[in-house]
Each structure stands twice: as C-alpha cells, then as structure tokens.
Design an enzyme around this catalytic site. Structure first.
Site, PDB file in Angstrom:
ATOM      1  CG  ASP A 137      -1.882  -0.978   1.374  1.00  9.79           C
ATOM      2  OD1 ASP A 137      -1.962  -2.533   0.569  1.00  9.79           O
ATOM      3  OD2 ASP A 137      -3.116  -1.308   2.248  1.00  9.79           O
ATOM      4  CE  LYS A 161      -4.327  -4.266   0.823  1.00  7.34           C
ATOM      5  NZ  LYS A 161      -4.954  -3.748   1.510  1.00  7.34           N
ATOM      6  CB  CYS A 185      -2.224  -2.639   4.880  1.00  5.38           C
ATOM      7  SG  CYS A 185      -4.530  -2.538   5.010  1.00  5.38           S
TER       8      CYS A 185
HETATM    9  C1  VGL Z   1      -4.659   0.943   5.743  1.00  2.00           C
HETATM   10  C2  VGL Z   1      -6.963   1.713   6.766  1.00  2.00           C
HETATM   11  C3  VGL Z   1      -7.262   1.699   5.698  1.00  2.00           C
HETATM   12  C4  VGL Z   1      -3.221   0.776   5.498  1.00  2.00           C
HETATM   13  C5  VGL Z   1      -5.984   0.563   4.071  1.00  2.00           C
HETATM   14  O1  VGL Z   1      -3.272   0.105   4.302  1.00  2.00           O
HETATM   15  O2  VGL Z   1      -2.491  -0.203   6.396  1.00  2.00           O
HETATM   16  N1  VGL Z   1      -5.153   1.750   6.861  1.00  2.00           N
HETATM   17  N2  VGL Z   1      -7.001   0.991   5.055  1.00  2.00           N
END
Ligand code: VGL
Ligand code: ZN
Length: 200
Positions: A14, A103, A148
């Site tokens: 991410d 995702k 994540c």
């Molecule tokens: C994430 C909160 C919501 C992350 C993704 O990538 O850690 N955190 N969506």
C-alpha cells in the site's frame, strides 16, 4: 547479515499517494520508506509484488458511508479505485515488480491483508502466485505497519512463508507500534532492518 536469494520475495504494501503526507489517510513520515524500499528492490529477490488498497465509492470502511456512527475500523474516504490517491507512489521503483494485488474492492468487505480479505474467506491469489514460483520467504515493507503490513505478515506466516518485516521500510498510522511488534513476535514473525539485507 541476511542473504536474499531467488526463493525470497519482496512485498511492498500500500505505498499509495493517499497514505503519504498530503494524502487522504496520511501516515506520518510515510514517504521516508520510499528510498529504503527502492534500495531493497535492487537485491536479488526471486519475485517482487506490490499491493494497492482499491476501494469503490461508498466502501464499508469509509466513515462517510455510515453517517455519524464512529467505529474503530472506519476511515476517511481513501484509495478510491482509479484515482490519483490510489496510485502507487510515483517515485517507487516498479521495474522489478511482477505482480500488483488490488484489495478491498468488494464494497461490503475490507481487506487489510494482501492475502485474505477481512471476511477471512476470500483469497487474493497472492499466496499461490508466490508459492507457485518457488518463494518460501517473504520480506514485508510499506504502509501502514499497524494495519495492512501487520495483517499481511500474519497471513504470510500462517500460509507457510517464513516472514520478516523490515522495520525501517514501514511506518505506523497509530500511536503504538510496539503493540504490533509484540503481536508479530508472538506469531513467529521476524523483524529486520534494511541494512541487514544483502545480495550473495
Ligand atoms: C490501510 C486503513 C485502511 C493500510 C488501508 O494500508 O494500512 N489502513 N485501509
Ligand atoms: Zn483501505
């Protein structure tokens, strides 16, 4: 030193504009990991994969979807599919990344892990991709350490990969990264610094 071989994979979690400073769900100092991860991409990993949080408008994880009811797993609108905020950091070296997993695409299910959605049922396919290519060990980097990265690491280990989280290649969004490190240690997940990794 930890010697990286062709049986190792680098996972970049991410590393998207919305999680970088100025983004919709910015992780403090999140951009500091980019040069560290870029350096790691030069090591002789057998495979390199990236994940992207990739949500539709009105996603279940958005606080805006639920009106005024606040909940711990509600977030500002972020990483909306196809937007600039959902793009990987422009300065990430993607040349050796062979797989990008998107995702959190189901409007009703969030997915912190790059392997299995939060319903604990839907697989992304990342584990079979890695295992089918002879990967036995994964090095996990990216954002956010306490969401994540953490869920991805726990699933990687449970799916049979030796799992190492690279501390200086991650940043946490919440105040207490130590709690995450304790949980990861309990799961038998190792912690390393990028400077400990070397090619043979
Ligand atoms: C994430 C909160 C919501 C992350 C993704 O990538 O850690 N955190 N969506
Ligand atoms: Zn998300």
């Amino acid at each position: 030193m930890i010697h990286v071989t062709s049986h190792d994979a680098l996972l970049v979690i991410d590393l998207q504009n919305d999680f970088l400073p100025g983004g919709a769900l910015a992780v403090r100092d999140g951009d500091a990991v980019i040069p560290i991860i870029n350096h790691l991409t030069l090591l002789p990993f057998g495979q390199q994969a990236a994940s992207q949080d990739w949500h539709p408008h009105g996603h279940v994880s958005f606080a805006s979807t639920h009106g005024r009811r606040a909940a711990p797993d509600h977030w500002p609108d972020h990483c909306i599919a196809g937007t600039h905020g959902a793009e990987l950091a422009a300065t990430l070296h993607q040349a050796r990344i062979g797989m990008v997993i998107r995702k959190g695409r189901d409007p009703d299910i969030d997915s912190y892990s790059a392997f299995i959605d939060n319903d604990r049922a839907t697989r992304t396919g990342l584990d079979s991709w890695l295992a089918g290519l002879g990967i036995s060990r994964v090095f996990i980097t990216g954002l956010a350490l306490d969401y994540c990265v953490r869920f991805t690491a726990i699933d990687a280990k449970a799916l049979g990969f030796e799992t190492i989280v690279v501390e200086d290649a991650c940043r946490a969004v919440g105040p207490d990264p130590q709690e995450t490190w304790q949980v990861l240690a309990r799961h038998g997940i190792a912690r390393a610094q990028a400077s400990e990794l070397a090619g043979l």
